[in-house]
Design a protein around this motif. Sequence first.
Motif, PDB file in Angstrom:
ATOM      1  N   VAL A 128      12.960   4.737   3.933  1.00  0.00           N
ATOM      2  CA  VAL A 128      12.761   3.218   3.996  1.00  0.00           C
ATOM      3  C   VAL A 128      13.975   2.697   3.261  1.00  0.00           C
ATOM      4  O   VAL A 128      14.151   2.796   1.814  1.00  0.00           O
ATOM      5  N   TYR A 129      14.580   1.822   3.727  1.00  0.00           N
ATOM      6  CA  TYR A 129      15.900   0.995   3.014  1.00  0.00           C
ATOM      7  C   TYR A 129      15.402  -0.589   3.332  1.00  0.00           C
ATOM      8  O   TYR A 129      14.391  -0.915   3.997  1.00  0.00           O
ATOM      9  N   VAL A 135      11.819  -6.778  -3.031  1.00  0.00           N
ATOM     10  CA  VAL A 135      11.878  -4.994  -2.671  1.00  0.00           C
ATOM     11  C   VAL A 135      13.147  -4.374  -3.441  1.00  0.00           C
ATOM     12  O   VAL A 135      14.346  -4.681  -3.624  1.00  0.00           O
ATOM     13  N   ILE A 136      12.856  -3.388  -4.475  1.00  0.00           N
ATOM     14  CA  ILE A 136      13.896  -2.933  -5.289  1.00  0.00           C
ATOM     15  C   ILE A 136      14.446  -1.632  -4.703  1.00  0.00           C
ATOM     16  O   ILE A 136      14.104  -1.031  -3.998  1.00  0.00           O
ATOM     17  N   THR A 137      16.024  -1.880  -4.571  1.00  0.00           N
ATOM     18  CA  THR A 137      16.910  -0.885  -4.151  1.00  0.00           C
ATOM     19  C   THR A 137      17.833  -0.528  -4.899  1.00  0.00           C
ATOM     20  O   THR A 137      18.240  -1.300  -6.044  1.00  0.00           O
ATOM     21  N   ASN A 138      18.505   0.771  -4.883  1.00  0.00           N
ATOM     22  CA  ASN A 138      19.632   1.100  -5.484  1.00  0.00           C
ATOM     23  C   ASN A 138      20.841   0.421  -4.580  1.00  0.00           C
ATOM     24  O   ASN A 138      20.749  -0.278  -3.628  1.00  0.00           O
ATOM     25  N   GLY A 144       0.835  -1.392   0.187  1.00  0.00           N
ATOM     26  CA  GLY A 144       0.045   0.024   0.125  1.00  0.00           C
ATOM     27  C   GLY A 144       0.871   1.055  -0.133  1.00  0.00           C
ATOM     28  O   GLY A 144       0.173   2.526   0.264  1.00  0.00           O
ATOM     29  N   MET A 145       2.188   1.049  -0.231  1.00  0.00           N
ATOM     30  CA  MET A 145       3.052   2.206  -0.085  1.00  0.00           C
ATOM     31  C   MET A 145       3.651   2.466  -1.461  1.00  0.00           C
ATOM     32  O   MET A 145       3.597   1.498  -2.422  1.00  0.00           O
ATOM     33  N   ARG A 146       4.708   3.249  -1.641  1.00  0.00           N
ATOM     34  CA  ARG A 146       5.261   3.774  -2.910  1.00  0.00           C
ATOM     35  C   ARG A 146       6.522   2.862  -2.982  1.00  0.00           C
ATOM     36  O   ARG A 146       7.711   3.259  -3.505  1.00  0.00           O
ATOM     37  N   VAL A 147       6.595   1.721  -2.475  1.00  0.00           N
ATOM     38  CA  VAL A 147       7.725   0.763  -2.521  1.00  0.00           C
ATOM     39  C   VAL A 147       7.446  -0.218  -3.736  1.00  0.00           C
ATOM     40  O   VAL A 147       6.757  -0.629  -3.903  1.00  0.00           O
ATOM     41  N   LYS A 148       8.851  -0.101  -4.456  1.00  0.00           N
ATOM     42  CA  LYS A 148       8.625  -0.637  -5.752  1.00  0.00           C
ATOM     43  C   LYS A 148       9.339  -2.098  -5.739  1.00  0.00           C
ATOM     44  O   LYS A 148      10.011  -2.415  -4.779  1.00  0.00           O
TER      45      LYS A 148
END
Length: 459
Positions: free
Chosen positions: A289-290, A276-279, A265-269
Amino acid sequence: MMDHDLIVVGGGAAGLGAVRAALWAAADVALITDEAPGGDCTFTGCVPSKTLLAAARDGLGFAEAMARVRSTVEHIAATESAEVLENEGVTVIEGRARLVTHDTVAVEERRITAPRIVVATGSQPSLPDCIAGLAEAEPLSSETVFDLTGAPESLGIIGGGSTGCELAQAFAAFGTEVTLFEQGPQLLPSEVSEAAALVCEALGQIGVTVRLDTRVEAVEPAPGGVVAVRTSCRDGAADGAPVVCERLLAATGRVPATDDLGLDGMRVKFDPHGHVITNDRMMTSLRGVYAAGDVTGRAFLSHAADEMGRIAAGNALGKGLRGRFREATIPRVVFTDPEVASVGVIPWHAPPGSRVAYLPLTEVDRAVTDGRTDGFIAIVAGPRRLLRNTGGGRILGATIVAPRAGEMIQEIVLAMRTGAFAGRLAQASHAYPTWSNGVQKAAAQFFGEVEGRRARRVG
């Protein structure tokens, strides 16, 4: 005012790495976990599996081996318990966490806040839904296999990756008749074929039946409380009579543990597999959020999760260990006998312009003295931007197959991490006769012929 500087969700390797990095940075950190700290690695992964392998090699019976597993898990778990963490200054909150906003986490009715959050909830074994009857057969997983109280007479293992190979070798040593099914053309699909072939040969020598290019199509009940595994060949044709096993073990991969976290429900891709996509600084697409560890899908390795956790916490807090996660310098080890260790570029896939130094263990004196000459050392080096191949060039990767490959790979990892010239491996004095002396001998090939061998150029 926020409750803490940082909230870490998940108490596995990544979560513990993040927590300890926050402590080193003198931050106020809270750890939220619904299981005992330590996670899969301590309770169902690295620790029990390597203990089981060691017990099997020591000739212990299954009951004695499992007793050693339980004792080892208890010993290591005691060093990272909630009580230990709280004594170190961590606020440990037991319960299932759910993100409410980018700076608020709910545990049942309680709300905990911090300007930065690290999601480190790990992963869990997955079952392929394309195998008819598999779920109904209630196969063992890499987690539940350690609940066994006795070794089965026969065991079918689906999946020829590191977990499948390690457990196949362990159970075969306990006298179990093991059949290992791998749908691809080799075991250990992410490693070079020569390494996979040596592991396949080692498994065959202790009685494991390895079925390559074999797809498990269905699992059916069979008389006597066992299961029948129906397979097909790579071309889809039926593969003879079904294999009957007392138990099945599915070593078919893992999926991220993100259910009920509130991230949807959040803007987490997420990527197509739900990770979970991270750089490379471990930041998600949601401010503050990390994420770290298996949940990111970057590397399903405990030491990689630990590093990701430390980097995530450092970047989130703006102090401590900051920087980028560099997967190219993370080693991978398969703890079969012989071990397979690799890092960075796979030698057989080295980029054009690089060079590969190859040394079979038949030319490593320690391997000869120990009678363990099945294996090799292969190191890849490439030209530097301006200096080209001066000093042997820049180390790009390596693969080692040897009884102590997991230890031998470490100096290559250090050289890569520090940007050392490949020549440093050849120049450093190595004790003789040791396994690591072979690394020195292989690296010397970047400077000229060594006992008839020199590094070959790629492309």
